[in-house]
Design an enzyme around this catalytic site. Structure first.
Site: not given
Ligand code: G6P
Length: 645
Positions: A2, A27, A81, A107-108, A519, A523, A526, A542, A640
């Site tokens: 948030c 956020r 969020w 926010n929290g 990764e 991606k 996500e 396995h 994010k």
């Molecule tokens: C969220 C984002 C990811 C990111 C992760 C860690 O889950 O959606 O894309 O990798 O947070 O974020 P940071 O700011 O700690 O790299």
């Protein structure tokens, strides 16, 4: 998660609040809301509270504001969020007290909200939402009632006092802002383990969760420290610590936020940010790889110039890295480099796991926190916990040594750790991290080379010639990336339609490219909502191989080096199960014959290959999601910056 904003000054607050929220939408974007306080016509003291909320993205709230207005020169705003309560309008912030004259954004997470809610309900309070936040306006209103009954004057100081009295009742982490219709010229903000910064404008103050919301408003900021509370009026800021003592602190200047959110000609921020990676690499090379120096020697360490105190490198026998999400994948590549290049045993932990089950303490440990935002709650808490438990040790060999790797040096991480590597990738707007991942990888290359140089050949470090060759190749990286991004953009766009009906994808890699397979899978999950798994290629047999058939494409990363032949054999095993094989590999007779589709790579030293193999991963995910018509920059359920546990 948030984002919150709060503004007080001499002009209409709502447009600036909405503008601030626009920069905080990364956020969370489940709902948004604002509350403003306007002087009531003909009234002497109090004013009128105007509250607008809308489910979904900010654009819905903006439309509502344009239709209904929200007058007043003082106000608060929120982009959500969802944590407690579904993403519906009734759970959108701001939340009000029973009189509808006091509003709060937060926010929290208020961890003891259930018991507080029960206590308030027993006193007759009716709740309108499922959120943890709604207890706060009721608690403040209750306290204000008591203070007023004790004949305290109704002014901004009273609101401050009531908030200060209520904060100790709240358990958890929060950043919050409060307005009260009785005091149209004052608002109160507070933070505990969630970020909040105050921007100082001309005769006005804007408070926000993060710097992008402040960048177009002012360059002069006052980051609030943990536990602080502030009263903002058009006349100034009164800042108090958690004990209620007045705090005096000088503001600082915001840097590097000029190039905020501009998509240029790209369809999405994510695509723009993928295309910015050659520039990210060029800046990093220019900053940290000095022109060809003499061969590294103990007297003349020269290959890489990182802005770190020599103390960071001294007496390090082991390294542990704490991170979440994409940052953790960068950390895994980093661990490989630190072990294979510098010979330092290195472990990577999910920050959220580390904080509740840390490994036993060992001496001479360097702890690295990796977070592009510098605000990820789990990473910050894990680092703080590690710092605390080491501070309790009498033996100096166990003393904490903390290094942060981030794209936001002004963040909470920057204030928590004494040593910081700024990846300098510029603001990243797309929720899926791309150029910041590359920046984190580069930080680890720099760190591993720096450690390797200091350890020297013979005591675990590599041959100086090898190091020198690696660094020379790193200098050529920006040009290679440029070629790769340009050629694969169209290639991946052309492939995207093949994944229109796909439900599962397996990504395989080995050695230093195993984290890149993870990764790639992350991606894809996500932004395209396709189920994907990143697996070490040798482990397929396995278990996961049971998943394969003609409907499950397999993306295999195969680069020449220690495991090239092995990965090709593993890919062969997948092919024998009818899987469609996509190779991220150099074009050569073996790969051209094996893979159904090839995303070709230039040949580089295997240790450097993750810097290239990640590009097709990003572009493939991007184009699959864009082809499906999905909201690439703001995927569902994600944010994010994850500032809650
Ligand atoms: C969220 C984002 C990811 C990111 C992760 C860690 O889950 O959606 O894309 O990798 O947070 O974020 P940071 O700011 O700690 O790299």
């Amino acid at each position: 998660m948030c984002g919150i904003v709060a503004l007080i000054g001499s002009r209409e607050a709502a447009p600036q609040l909405l503008e601030g929220l626009r920069h905080l939408e990364y956020r969370g974007y489940d709902s948004a809301g604002i509350a403003t306080v306007a002087l009531a016509a003909g009234a002497t003291g109090g004013g009128q509270l105007h509250c607008l909320k809308a489910e979904g993205k900010l654009i819905n709230l903006t439309a509502r504001y344009e239709a209904l207005g929200a007058p007043g020169q003082c106000g608060i705003g929120h982009t959500r969020w969802a944590t407690h309560g579904k993403p519906e309008e009734r759970n959108a912030h701001p939340h009000l007290d029973g009189s509808g004259r006091l509003a709060v954004v937060q926010n929290g997470i208020i961890e003891n909200h259930r018991s507080l809610r029960e206590e308030l309900q027993a006193e007759g309070v009716t709740f309108l939402s499922d959120t943890d936040t709604e207890v706060i306006p009721h608690l403040i209103a209750r306290r204000l009632g008591l203070l007023q009954a004790a004949d305290q004057a109704t002014d901004a100081a009273l609101l401050l006092r009531a908030v200060q009295d209520v904060l100790p009742l709240l358990q958890g982490a929060y950043a919050l802002a409060v307005v009260w219709a009785e005091v149209p010229s004052g608002l109160v903000v507070a933070r505990k383990q969630a970020p909040l910064l105050i921007g100082l404008g001309e005769g006005e103050f804007l408070c926000a969760s993060d710097t992008p919301a402040l960048a177009g408003f002012t360059r002069t900021i006052l980051p609030m420290e943990d536990g602080e509370v502030a009263l903002l009026t058009p006349l100034g800021i009164e800042l108090y610590d958690a004990q209620g003592a007045r705090v005096q602190r000088s503001p600082s200047l915001l840097s590097g936020t000029e190039h905020v959110a501009d998509k240029r000609s790209f369809r999405h921020f994510m695509l723009k940010e993928i295309h910015e990676q050659p520039e990210t690499a060029a800046l990093w090379v220019a900053r940290h790889l000095p022109e060809d120096g003499p061969l590294p020697s103990p007297e003349g360490l020269s290959l890489v110039a990182l802005p770190l105190d020599e103390e960071v490198y001294e007496n390090v026998e082991r390294i542990q890295i704490l991170a979440c999400g994409t940052s953790r994948h960068a950390a895994q590549v980093g661990a490989h480099l630190l072990e294979q290049l510098a010979g330092i045993p290195t472990s990577v932990y999910y920050a959220s796991e580390f904080r509740y089950s840390p490994p036993p303490l060992v001496p001479h440990m360097l702890t690295i926190g990796v977070t592009q935002s510098g605000e990820t709650a789990d990473t910050l808490a894990a680092l703080a916990m590690e710092q605390e438990r080491r501070q309790l040790m009498a033996d100096p060999a166990f003393a904490p040594k903390l290094l942060g790797i981030t794209n936001r040096p002004e963040s909470s991480l920057g204030r928590l750790v004494p040593h910081l590597l700024d990846i300098g990738a510029g603001i990243e707007v797309g929720v899926a991290a791309t150029k910041t991942f590359l920046g984190q990888l580069l930080a680890f290359y720099g760190l591993a080379v720096a450690f390797a140089e200091r350890r020297g050949h013979g005591s675990g470090g590599p041959d100086p010639q090898r190091l020198r060759a690696l660094v020379a190749e790193l200098r050529g990286l920006p040009a290679l990336l440029q070629q790769l991004v340009e050629s694969h953009d169209q290639r991946c766009a052309d492939l995207a339609h093949l994944f229109a009906e796909t439900q599962d994808v397996i990504f395989l890699g080995r050695g230093i490219n195993y984290p890149i397979a993870m990764e790639g899978a992350l991606k894809l999950k996500e932004i395209s909502y396709i189920h994907a798994e990143g697996y070490p290629a040798g482990e397929m047999k396995h278990g996961p191989i049971a998943l394969l058939d003609a409907r499950v494409p397999v993306v295999s990363i195969a680069v020449p080096g220690t495991v090239f032949e092995k990965v090709l054999s593993n890919a062969q095993e997948a092919k024998a199960r009818d899987a469609q094989l996509i190779g991220v590999a150099p074009a050569c007779p073996d790969t051209e014959q094996l893979f159904d589709l090839l995303l070709p790579l230039p040949e580089v030293d295997e240790l450097l290959s993750p810097l290239l193999t990640v590009i097709p991963m990003q572009l493939l995910s991007y184009h699959i999601a864009a082809h499906r018509g999905l909201d690439v920059d703001q995927p569902r359920n994600l944010a994010k910056s994850v500032t809650v546990e």
